[in-house]
Scaffold this motif. Structure first.
Motif, PDB file in Angstrom:
ATOM      1  N   LYS A  89       1.096  -1.231   0.020  1.00  0.00           N
ATOM      2  CA  LYS A  89      -0.113   0.089  -0.427  1.00  0.00           C
ATOM      3  C   LYS A  89       0.904   1.161   0.206  1.00  0.00           C
ATOM      4  O   LYS A  89       0.694   2.303  -1.357  1.00  0.00           O
ATOM      5  CB  LYS A  89      -1.013   0.284   1.154  1.00  0.00           C
ATOM      6  CG  LYS A  89      -1.850   0.968   0.833  1.00  0.00           C
ATOM      7  CD  LYS A  89      -2.827   0.284   0.385  1.00  0.00           C
ATOM      8  CE  LYS A  89      -4.419   1.422   0.428  1.00  0.00           C
ATOM      9  NZ  LYS A  89      -4.155   2.468   1.351  1.00  0.00           N
ATOM     10  N   TRP A  93      -0.202   2.660  -3.887  1.00  0.00           N
ATOM     11  CA  TRP A  93      -0.963   2.888  -3.918  1.00  0.00           C
ATOM     12  C   TRP A  93      -1.134   4.351  -4.753  1.00  0.00           C
ATOM     13  O   TRP A  93      -1.964   4.527  -5.951  1.00  0.00           O
ATOM     14  CB  TRP A  93      -1.689   2.904  -2.487  1.00  0.00           C
ATOM     15  CG  TRP A  93      -2.641   3.923  -2.591  1.00  0.00           C
ATOM     16  CD1 TRP A  93      -3.143   4.944  -2.577  1.00  0.00           C
ATOM     17  CD2 TRP A  93      -4.257   2.861  -2.996  1.00  0.00           C
ATOM     18  NE1 TRP A  93      -5.447   4.682  -2.849  1.00  0.00           N
ATOM     19  CE2 TRP A  93      -5.440   3.729  -3.119  1.00  0.00           C
ATOM     20  CE3 TRP A  93      -4.299   1.213  -3.331  1.00  0.00           C
ATOM     21  CZ2 TRP A  93      -7.191   3.077  -3.145  1.00  0.00           C
ATOM     22  CZ3 TRP A  93      -5.549   0.881  -3.820  1.00  0.00           C
ATOM     23  CH2 TRP A  93      -7.323   1.558  -4.018  1.00  0.00           C
ATOM     24  N   LYS A 158      -8.483  -0.124  -6.020  1.00  0.00           N
ATOM     25  CA  LYS A 158      -7.594   0.741  -7.567  1.00  0.00           C
ATOM     26  C   LYS A 158      -8.785   0.978  -7.799  1.00  0.00           C
ATOM     27  O   LYS A 158      -8.967   2.411  -8.091  1.00  0.00           O
ATOM     28  CB  LYS A 158      -6.715   0.484  -7.234  1.00  0.00           C
ATOM     29  CG  LYS A 158      -5.619   2.055  -8.035  1.00  0.00           C
ATOM     30  CD  LYS A 158      -5.567   3.360  -7.209  1.00  0.00           C
ATOM     31  CE  LYS A 158      -4.513   3.368  -8.112  1.00  0.00           C
ATOM     32  NZ  LYS A 158      -4.427   4.837  -7.645  1.00  0.00           N
TER      33      LYS A 158
END
Length: 227
Positions: A89, A93, A158
């Motif tokens: 993450k 991300w 996502k």
């Protein structure tokens, strides 16, 4: 010799995963970073596992089935998979390269293989060639597939984030953590119990899990699309 045997399964899986990322290859520096930070999660996992073992051991008998269950699913699986997820993450991300669903799978598997490589070197250094062969067929591919399931749901999260669908995003992120933990926990539990019946269950699970996971990986690759 032992170190080479410990690393070869990782190299083969990395080449396989990289080849499966057919639409848009990920930046090599990003993949190296994921692998490296994934390897470092061995440190956090060891610390958490030692602390968890001590704390749980103060409350219940360490030789019983309950302790084995807690050890497999909470102490070991949570410590290892949560560490991988945090790296995944933090590193990817908001990265501009994260623009395809399958990217999440690639990222998750590279983080997991970083962890698996260091863990494998440590085990092989102690156990020798036989351990290297056994782990090449079980643990290293197992970690890769845990990473694949983590990455699958992470990629979907996502997509939902880009669609401003906060409910499905959070649901997918939870799955990205919980599914690998459950798979990893069951995997370890069967081995930790150690009796013949659980080892048979482990063997059946290993075969079925490997076949299903590689089919899933091929399907995810073939159905990849932009987020």
């Amino acid at each position: 010799m032992g170190i080479r045997l410990a690393v070869i399964p990782t190299l083969l899986l990395i080449l396989y995963i990289y080849k499966k990322d057919g639409l848009e290859k990920e930046p090599k520096d990003l993949l190296v970073k994921l692998f490296g930070f994934g390897a470092l999660t061995v440190i956090s996992a060891v610390i958490l596992e030692v602390i968890g073992t001590i704390l749980v051991g103060m409350a219940i008998e360490t030789e019983g089935m309950l302790f084995t269950l807690i050890d497999a699913f909470i102490i070991t699986a949570c410590s290892e998979e949560l560490g991988k997820y945090v790296v995944l993450k933090k590193v990817t991300w908001n990265h501009e390269a994260f623009n395809y669903i399958f990217d999440g799978v690639v990222y998750g598997m590279f983080v997991s293989l970083g962890f698996a490589t260091i863990e494998n070197i440590l085990y092989v250094a102690e156990g020798g060639v036989l351990i290297a062969i056994l782990r090449a067929l079980t643990s290293v591919p197992g970690h890769a597939m845990f990473g694949m399931y983590m990455g699958k749901h992470y990629g979907q999260a996502k997509k939902y984030a880009n669609q401003d669908n906060e409910v499905e995003k959070q649901r997918s992120l939870r799955k990205a953590v919980l599914i690998p933990i459950l798979l990893h926990g069951f995997y370890d539990f069967c081995v930790m119990v150690g009796n013949a019946w659980f080892l048979l269950v482990f063997l059946i699970f290993e075969i079925v899990f490997t076949i299903v996971s590689y089919k899933k990986l091929k399907k995810l690759s073939s159905e990849d699309h932009a987020i």
